[in-house]
Design an enzyme around this catalytic site. Structure first.
Site, PDB file in Angstrom:
ATOM      1  N   ARG A  79     -15.138  17.269 -12.713  1.00  0.00           N
ATOM      2  CA  ARG A  79     -14.684  15.740 -12.394  1.00  0.00           C
ATOM      3  C   ARG A  79     -14.548  14.885 -13.424  1.00  0.00           C
ATOM      4  O   ARG A  79     -14.503  15.996 -14.766  1.00  0.00           O
ATOM      5  CB  ARG A  79     -15.767  14.519 -11.811  1.00  0.00           C
ATOM      6  CG  ARG A  79     -17.177  14.479 -13.104  1.00  0.00           C
ATOM      7  CD  ARG A  79     -18.490  13.495 -12.545  1.00  0.00           C
ATOM      8  NE  ARG A  79     -19.469  13.559 -13.898  1.00  0.00           N
ATOM      9  CZ  ARG A  79     -19.958  12.144 -14.026  1.00  0.00           C
ATOM     10  NH1 ARG A  79     -19.905  11.609 -12.823  1.00  0.00           N
ATOM     11  NH2 ARG A  79     -20.799  12.427 -14.255  1.00  0.00           N
ATOM     12  N   HIS A 127     -14.691   5.655 -13.364  1.00  0.00           N
ATOM     13  CA  HIS A 127     -14.205   6.716 -12.683  1.00  0.00           C
ATOM     14  C   HIS A 127     -12.947   6.512 -12.433  1.00  0.00           C
ATOM     15  O   HIS A 127     -12.531   5.762 -12.281  1.00  0.00           O
ATOM     16  CB  HIS A 127     -15.322   5.704 -11.537  1.00  0.00           C
ATOM     17  CG  HIS A 127     -16.763   5.235 -11.568  1.00  0.00           C
ATOM     18  ND1 HIS A 127     -17.809   6.517 -11.621  1.00  0.00           N
ATOM     19  CD2 HIS A 127     -17.496   4.329 -11.772  1.00  0.00           C
ATOM     20  CE1 HIS A 127     -18.650   5.587 -11.592  1.00  0.00           C
ATOM     21  NE2 HIS A 127     -19.127   4.541 -11.396  1.00  0.00           N
ATOM     22  N   PHE A 164     -21.712  16.169 -11.873  1.00  0.00           N
ATOM     23  CA  PHE A 164     -23.247  15.199 -11.206  1.00  0.00           C
ATOM     24  C   PHE A 164     -23.515  15.918 -10.157  1.00  0.00           C
ATOM     25  O   PHE A 164     -22.658  15.622  -9.155  1.00  0.00           O
ATOM     26  CB  PHE A 164     -22.349  13.963 -11.834  1.00  0.00           C
ATOM     27  CG  PHE A 164     -23.665  13.167 -11.114  1.00  0.00           C
ATOM     28  CD1 PHE A 164     -23.723  12.716 -12.398  1.00  0.00           C
ATOM     29  CD2 PHE A 164     -23.599  11.885  -9.921  1.00  0.00           C
ATOM     30  CE1 PHE A 164     -25.831  11.946 -12.044  1.00  0.00           C
ATOM     31  CE2 PHE A 164     -24.123  11.043 -10.435  1.00  0.00           C
ATOM     32  CZ  PHE A 164     -25.353  10.732 -10.993  1.00  0.00           C
ATOM     33  N   ASN A 217     -19.308   4.019 -17.155  1.00  0.00           N
ATOM     34  CA  ASN A 217     -18.793   5.675 -16.816  1.00  0.00           C
ATOM     35  C   ASN A 217     -17.501   5.025 -15.838  1.00  0.00           C
ATOM     36  O   ASN A 217     -17.804   4.670 -15.126  1.00  0.00           O
ATOM     37  CB  ASN A 217     -19.826   6.179 -15.037  1.00  0.00           C
ATOM     38  CG  ASN A 217     -18.799   7.298 -15.188  1.00  0.00           C
ATOM     39  OD1 ASN A 217     -18.194   8.229 -15.707  1.00  0.00           O
ATOM     40  ND2 ASN A 217     -19.816   8.531 -14.461  1.00  0.00           N
ATOM     41  N   ASP A 275       0.802  -1.124   0.364  1.00  0.00           N
ATOM     42  CA  ASP A 275      -0.082  -0.011  -0.099  1.00  0.00           C
ATOM     43  C   ASP A 275       1.051   1.395   0.018  1.00  0.00           C
ATOM     44  O   ASP A 275       0.398   2.553  -0.800  1.00  0.00           O
ATOM     45  CB  ASP A 275      -0.709   0.102   1.678  1.00  0.00           C
ATOM     46  CG  ASP A 275      -1.741   1.323   1.824  1.00  0.00           C
ATOM     47  OD1 ASP A 275      -2.779   1.084   0.147  1.00  0.00           O
ATOM     48  OD2 ASP A 275      -1.815   1.540   2.021  1.00  0.00           O
TER      49      ASP A 275
HETATM   50  O1  LIG Z   1     -22.761  10.461 -15.641  1.00  0.00           O
HETATM   51  C1  LIG Z   1     -23.572   9.911 -14.006  1.00  0.00           C
HETATM   52  N1  LIG Z   1     -24.741   9.644 -14.356  1.00  0.00           N
HETATM   53  C2  LIG Z   1     -24.969   8.320 -13.364  1.00  0.00           C
HETATM   54  O2  LIG Z   1     -25.848   7.858 -13.502  1.00  0.00           O
HETATM   55  C3  LIG Z   1     -24.061   8.184 -11.941  1.00  0.00           C
HETATM   56  N2  LIG Z   1     -24.071   7.007 -10.879  1.00  0.00           N
HETATM   57  C4  LIG Z   1     -22.982   8.163  -9.766  1.00  0.00           C
HETATM   58  O3  LIG Z   1     -22.470   7.520  -8.750  1.00  0.00           O
HETATM   59  N3  LIG Z   1     -22.108   8.572 -11.110  1.00  0.00           N
HETATM   60  C5  LIG Z   1     -23.242   9.079 -12.050  1.00  0.00           C
HETATM   61  N4  LIG Z   1     -22.325   9.879 -12.562  1.00  0.00           N
END
Ligand SMILES: O=c1[nH]c(=O)c2[nH]c(=O)[nH]c2[nH]1
Length: 310
Positions: A188, A259, A171, A257, A71
């Site tokens: 973001r 992240h 968002f 998505n 870590d």
């Molecule tokens: O563009 C997004 N849509 C979602 O429905 C969503 N849900 C989430 O947790 N992040 C995001 N981002």
């Protein structure tokens, strides 16, 4: 019967495949931060760090007094990306190696490996975009032709077209209940890997030219739209394609998505105003939708054998 002592042989250990994205913004370092305009640069690496040295007591006794935690090795990568930048992967790895070998007496060496993922700027109206990028060398063009009951259905598409914008995405405004922990954000990273398939209502004059045009339209819409949700971006991409191509009846998308989490560098005394991110591979949001002309006749036979959409 086997005889003799049993001893530890060669060994190395560390953290594998750390996904590291660094965004360099023109104003970072001068009080700027997320949302700042101008040209952004992204560097995207998958990094593995492994240490070699005297780790015998850990293996034989469970004595961790010399074990630089995997870590910690991971944190070191992210902190180094912030403090010293990345530059070439070779230089980044050399700095990491030096850090561990110079910093811990019993670390005599190690192995550091990086894969660098290439990104190109998306071109919008002939101009390279400031903060929207497409991953190089991954995407695949797809086509399915079916003849069913004497009718020909043509579905074209692409998959694994990975795009990222380092700002211009928000968002917020989503419902909160007792299970909601997600923070609202007005800035973001938005990244997705586009899988799209479109069904032709009429034959285009040139399939390849149409493919190129649909792709360019999807990318420039992704780049230009200030996004309030990936769902909104998806719909705008489909709408733009249908507005420009009368011969296309409908387009289906499947868009994860991807992240990117800002790494908390505060424990190391470092700020992180939208610069160093952990690119998570799972779980991911999965946004799927069809964008279609109002009133079109559904063509279930065209889609029946095309998996992965709704
Ligand atoms: O563009 C997004 N849509 C979602 O429905 C969503 N849900 C989430 O947790 N992040 C995001 N981002």
């Amino acid at each position: 019967m086997a005889t003799g002592d049993i001893v530890l042989g060669e060994n190395q250990y560390g953290k594998a495949q750390c996904r590291l994205v660094r965004v360099t913004r023109p104003s970072t370092g001068s009080g700027g931060g997320p949302g700042s305009g101008g040209e952004h640069w992204i560097e995207d690496l998958t990094v593995t760090s492994q240490l070699r040295g005297d780790f015998e007591a850990c293996h034989t006794e469970g004595d961790n007094s010399q074990v630089v935690a995997t870590d910690t090795q991971k944190n070191t990568m992210y902190a180094h990306a912030k403090e010293h930048g990345i530059g070439s992967p070779e230089e980044f790895l050399i700095r990491l190696g030096r850090h561990f070998v110079d910093g811990f007496d019993w670390v005599t060496g190690g192995r550091w490996e990086a894969e660098q993922h290439g990104w190109q700027r998306i071109v919008v109206d002939g101009q390279p975009h400031d903060h929207s990028f497409v991953r190089t060398g991954q995407e695949t063009r797809t086509a399915v032709v079916q003849v069913v009951d004497g009718r020909t259905h043509i579905i074209s598409g692409l998959t694994d077209c990975t795009v990222l914008k380092s700002t211009g995405s928000e968002f917020h405004g989503f419902p909160r209940d007792r299970y909601t922990t997600l923070q609202e954000t007005d800035d973001r990273i938005l990244a997705t890997s586009v899988t799209a398939r479109w069904r032709y209502a009429q034959l285009p004059t040139d399939f390849t030219a149409t493919y190129e045009s649909v792709r360019a339209t999807m990318l420039s819409t992704f780049a230009s739209l200030h996004s309030l949700a990936l769902q909104q971006t998806l719909f705008a991409m489909g709408k733009a394609v249908l507005e420009q191509h009368d011969e296309i009846a409908e387009i289906k998308f499947s868009m994860p998505n991807k992240h990117h989490f800002l790494v908390d560098l505060e424990p190391f005394g470092l700020d992180n105003p939208g610069e160093v991110f952990f690119a998570a591979d799972r779980p991911y949001g999965l946004i799927q939708a069809t964008v279609q002309r109002d009133g079109i006749a559904p063509e279930p036979a065209a889609w029946a054998s095309v998996a992965g959409f709704c």
